[in-house]
Design an enzyme around this catalytic site. Structure first.
Site, short mmCIF file in Angstrom:
data_model
loop_
_atom_site.label_atom_id
_atom_site.label_comp_id
_atom_site.label_asym_id
_atom_site.label_seq_id
_atom_site.Cartn_x
_atom_site.Cartn_y
_atom_site.Cartn_z
N GLN A 104 -6.66 1.70 24.18
CA GLN A 104 -6.83 2.89 23.35
C GLN A 104 -5.54 3.69 23.34
O GLN A 104 -5.41 4.66 22.59
CB GLN A 104 -7.95 3.78 23.90
CG GLN A 104 -9.30 3.11 23.98
CD GLN A 104 -10.30 4.00 24.70
OE1 GLN A 104 -10.88 4.93 24.13
NE2 GLN A 104 -10.46 3.73 25.98
N ASN A 105 -4.61 3.30 24.19
CA ASN A 105 -3.37 4.06 24.33
C ASN A 105 -2.41 3.73 23.19
O ASN A 105 -2.44 2.63 22.64
CB ASN A 105 -2.71 3.75 25.68
CG ASN A 105 -3.62 4.11 26.85
OD1 ASN A 105 -4.49 4.96 26.70
ND2 ASN A 105 -3.45 3.44 27.97
N HIS A 122 -5.98 2.17 18.73
CA HIS A 122 -5.68 3.47 18.11
C HIS A 122 -4.26 3.56 17.60
O HIS A 122 -3.74 4.65 17.39
CB HIS A 122 -5.96 4.61 19.12
CG HIS A 122 -7.41 4.75 19.47
ND1 HIS A 122 -7.84 5.27 20.66
CD2 HIS A 122 -8.53 4.41 18.79
CE1 HIS A 122 -9.18 5.27 20.69
NE2 HIS A 122 -9.61 4.74 19.58
N SER A 192 -12.41 7.48 29.69
CA SER A 192 -13.56 8.36 29.92
C SER A 192 -14.74 7.94 29.06
O SER A 192 -15.82 8.49 29.18
CB SER A 192 -13.17 9.80 29.56
OG SER A 192 -12.84 9.84 28.18
N ALA A 234 -5.57 3.66 39.22
CA ALA A 234 -5.36 2.29 38.72
C ALA A 234 -4.07 1.68 39.27
O ALA A 234 -4.00 0.47 39.49
CB ALA A 234 -5.31 2.32 37.19
C1 BV8 Z 1 -13.99 6.83 13.46
C2 BV8 Z 1 -4.73 8.26 18.76
C3 BV8 Z 1 -15.10 6.52 11.40
C4 BV8 Z 1 -4.24 9.59 18.30
C5 BV8 Z 1 -7.04 8.68 19.48
C6 BV8 Z 1 -18.06 14.50 15.58
C7 BV8 Z 1 -17.21 15.01 14.61
C8 BV8 Z 1 -16.16 14.22 14.10
C9 BV8 Z 1 -15.97 12.90 14.56
C10 BV8 Z 1 -16.82 12.42 15.52
C11 BV8 Z 1 -17.86 13.20 16.04
N1 BV8 Z 1 -18.51 12.45 16.96
C12 BV8 Z 1 -17.92 11.24 17.06
C13 BV8 Z 1 -16.91 11.19 16.18
C14 BV8 Z 1 -16.04 10.01 15.97
C15 BV8 Z 1 -14.70 10.22 16.68
C16 BV8 Z 1 -14.90 10.53 18.14
O1 BV8 Z 1 -15.20 9.65 18.94
N2 BV8 Z 1 -14.74 11.81 18.52
C17 BV8 Z 1 -14.94 12.18 19.92
C18 BV8 Z 1 -13.91 13.22 20.33
C19 BV8 Z 1 -16.36 12.73 20.05
N3 BV8 Z 1 -14.00 8.97 16.55
C20 BV8 Z 1 -13.20 8.76 15.49
O2 BV8 Z 1 -12.97 9.60 14.63
C21 BV8 Z 1 -12.63 7.37 15.35
N4 BV8 Z 1 -12.79 6.91 14.01
O3 BV8 Z 1 -15.02 7.03 14.05
O4 BV8 Z 1 -13.90 6.50 12.15
C22 BV8 Z 1 -14.74 5.92 10.12
C23 BV8 Z 1 -15.24 4.65 9.81
C24 BV8 Z 1 -14.91 4.10 8.59
C25 BV8 Z 1 -14.07 4.79 7.69
C26 BV8 Z 1 -13.57 6.04 8.03
C27 BV8 Z 1 -13.90 6.62 9.25
C28 BV8 Z 1 -11.14 7.37 15.65
C29 BV8 Z 1 -10.92 7.81 17.06
C30 BV8 Z 1 -9.44 7.62 17.41
C31 BV8 Z 1 -8.83 8.94 17.81
N5 BV8 Z 1 -7.44 8.71 18.23
N6 BV8 Z 1 -5.75 8.43 19.81
C32 BV8 Z 1 -3.30 10.20 19.30
O5 BV8 Z 1 -3.14 9.67 20.42
O6 BV8 Z 1 -2.71 11.24 18.97
S1 BV8 Z 1 -8.17 8.89 20.72
C33 BV8 Z 1 -7.39 9.56 22.09
O7 BV8 Z 1 -8.39 10.15 22.88
C34 BV8 Z 1 -6.77 8.53 23.02
O8 BV8 Z 1 -6.23 7.42 22.34
C35 BV8 Z 1 -7.89 8.09 23.95
O9 BV8 Z 1 -8.46 6.89 23.50
C36 BV8 Z 1 -8.95 9.15 23.74
C37 BV8 Z 1 -9.36 9.80 24.99
O10 BV8 Z 1 -8.17 10.46 25.51
P1 BV8 Z 1 -8.05 10.87 27.09
O11 BV8 Z 1 -9.17 11.77 27.46
O12 BV8 Z 1 -6.68 11.28 27.43
O13 BV8 Z 1 -8.18 9.56 27.79
P2 BV8 Z 1 -9.48 8.99 28.27
O14 BV8 Z 1 -10.65 9.44 27.48
O15 BV8 Z 1 -9.18 7.58 28.25
O16 BV8 Z 1 -9.68 9.69 29.74
C38 BV8 Z 1 -8.79 9.46 30.80
C39 BV8 Z 1 -9.63 8.73 31.84
O17 BV8 Z 1 -8.77 8.15 32.80
C40 BV8 Z 1 -10.56 9.67 32.58
O18 BV8 Z 1 -11.83 9.06 32.75
C41 BV8 Z 1 -9.88 9.83 33.95
O19 BV8 Z 1 -10.83 10.00 35.00
C42 BV8 Z 1 -9.19 8.52 34.11
N7 BV8 Z 1 -7.96 8.53 34.91
C43 BV8 Z 1 -7.00 9.49 34.95
N8 BV8 Z 1 -6.02 9.11 35.79
C44 BV8 Z 1 -6.37 7.89 36.28
C45 BV8 Z 1 -7.61 7.52 35.74
N9 BV8 Z 1 -8.21 6.36 36.04
C46 BV8 Z 1 -7.59 5.54 36.92
N10 BV8 Z 1 -6.39 5.81 37.47
C47 BV8 Z 1 -5.77 6.98 37.20
N11 BV8 Z 1 -4.58 7.26 37.77
#
Ligand code: BV8
Ligand code: ZN
Length: 250
Positions: A104-105, A122, A192, A234
């Site tokens: 996802q990164n 992504h 997450s 990790a």
């Molecule tokens: C889609 C690129 C449909 C950009 C990213 C309500 C309203 C509007 C939209 C939605 C909604 N509900 C759901 C949605 C859909 C939406 C969504 O999921 N929203 C969420 C916020 C609820 N998804 C989308 O819009 C996706 N598209 O659905 O399209 C569609 C279909 C057809 C046609 C048209 C449309 C697109 C989603 C992509 C968003 N882009 N990134 C950029 O980077 O600028 S997502 C971005 O956030 C990151 O890439 C990552 O994937 C994600 C989460 O970020 P973080 O929190 O930083 O990371 P993560 O969640 O991975 O958490 C860190 C974890 O690591 C934690 O658990 C922590 O404990 C752990 N950790 C930390 N340190 C360590 C560790 N683990 C081990 N070792 C360590 N040292």
């Protein structure tokens, strides 16, 4: 180096798994010093929510502001290196019979650690994409000060990442979905599980009969789906897993 105790049975399950999928989130890059997505909104950007910057509407509204945020993130990533977690995943890919890495990164650190074929669910910070005509191009220079004009249609190009509300690139979605559904094991590492559709991949794997492993600092919405949980950073846990596997593989 602190020792990491791996859950009983995990090593045997990994050794017996034919097809292994790695699903990584920004927790894998944390120990390289790349802020996780939410951490990236500190300092200058603290007054924004991700959805205020990482969306097509935000780019339409204020292209320079959004571009500046991505340029800052490109600078940050260009200045850091892959960490032992990235290298351990590349080592596991080399040792296991069949693997697929879905990340996802957008930081490209897996590729810099030797994972040549990472599925970038992504997109990637170091590319640009024209949302008017689809033209895509690498953008190696982290210092490019403003969004470039599309060479094909003249429209303003934006970062080649997938914003909220944008579809996952079709090929990435297809490869990840098929890989998860055919997997014998899926390891969800440093994610997450909050963002969809990436967060659905562990369930797709389970439906296909796979074992699910969660590698994280803490429990997440994915923990309930996990057959094994490896708790810890990790950069410690993955090298321990790779080394332990090396000990038992011929
Ligand atoms: C889609 C690129 C449909 C950009 C990213 C309500 C309203 C509007 C939209 C939605 C909604 N509900 C759901 C949605 C859909 C939406 C969504 O999921 N929203 C969420 C916020 C609820 N998804 C989308 O819009 C996706 N598209 O659905 O399209 C569609 C279909 C057809 C046609 C048209 C449309 C697109 C989603 C992509 C968003 N882009 N990134 C950029 O980077 O600028 S997502 C971005 O956030 C990151 O890439 C990552 O994937 C994600 C989460 O970020 P973080 O929190 O930083 O990371 P993560 O969640 O991975 O958490 C860190 C974890 O690591 C934690 O658990 C922590 O404990 C752990 N950790 C930390 N340190 C360590 C560790 N683990 C081990 N070792 C360590 N040292
Ligand atoms: Zn164009």
């Amino acid at each position: 180096m602190a020792s990491t105790t791996l859950p009983a049975g995990l090593l045997d399950a990994l050794r017996q798994a034919g097809r292994v999928v790695f699903l990584t989130g920004s927790g894998v890059s944390a120990e390289s010093g790349v802020p996780t997505f939410r951490d990236a909104l500190t300092g200058l950007w603290a007054r924004f929510q991700p959805a205020e910057l990482a969306t097509p509407e935000a780019f339409q509204r204020d292209p320079q502001l959004v571009w500046d945020w991505y340029r800052e993130r490109r600078r940050q990533v260009a200045a850091v290196a892959p960490n032992p977690a990235h290298h351990a995943i590349a080592a596991l890919e080399a040792r296991l019979p069949e693997t697929l890495l879905v990340t996802q990164n957008v930081d490209g650190l897996h590729q810099r650690a030797g994972s040549a074929d990472a599925v970038e669910f992504h997109g990637n910070l170091f590319t640009n994409r024209c949302r008017a005509c689809g033209h895509a191009a690498p953008q190696a220079d982290p210092e490019l000060a403003a969004p470039p004009a599309c060479p094909d249609c003249g429209e303003r190009m934006g970062p080649g990442v997938v914003w909220f509300g944008e579809a996952i690139p079709a090929q990435a979605l297809e490869r990840a979905w098929r890989g998860a559904s055919e997997a014998d094991m899926l390891l969800a590492i440093g994610t997450s599980g909050l963002v969809t559709p990436a967060a659905a991949l562990p369930e797709v794997a389970r439906q296909g009969g796979a074992l699910v492993v969660e590698v994280n600092l803490q429990s997440t919405p994915l923990s309930a789906q996990a057959d094994f949980v490896v708790t810890g950073p990790a950069a410690l846990t993955l090298p321990a897993l790779a080394a332990a596997l090396d000990d038992i593989l011929p």
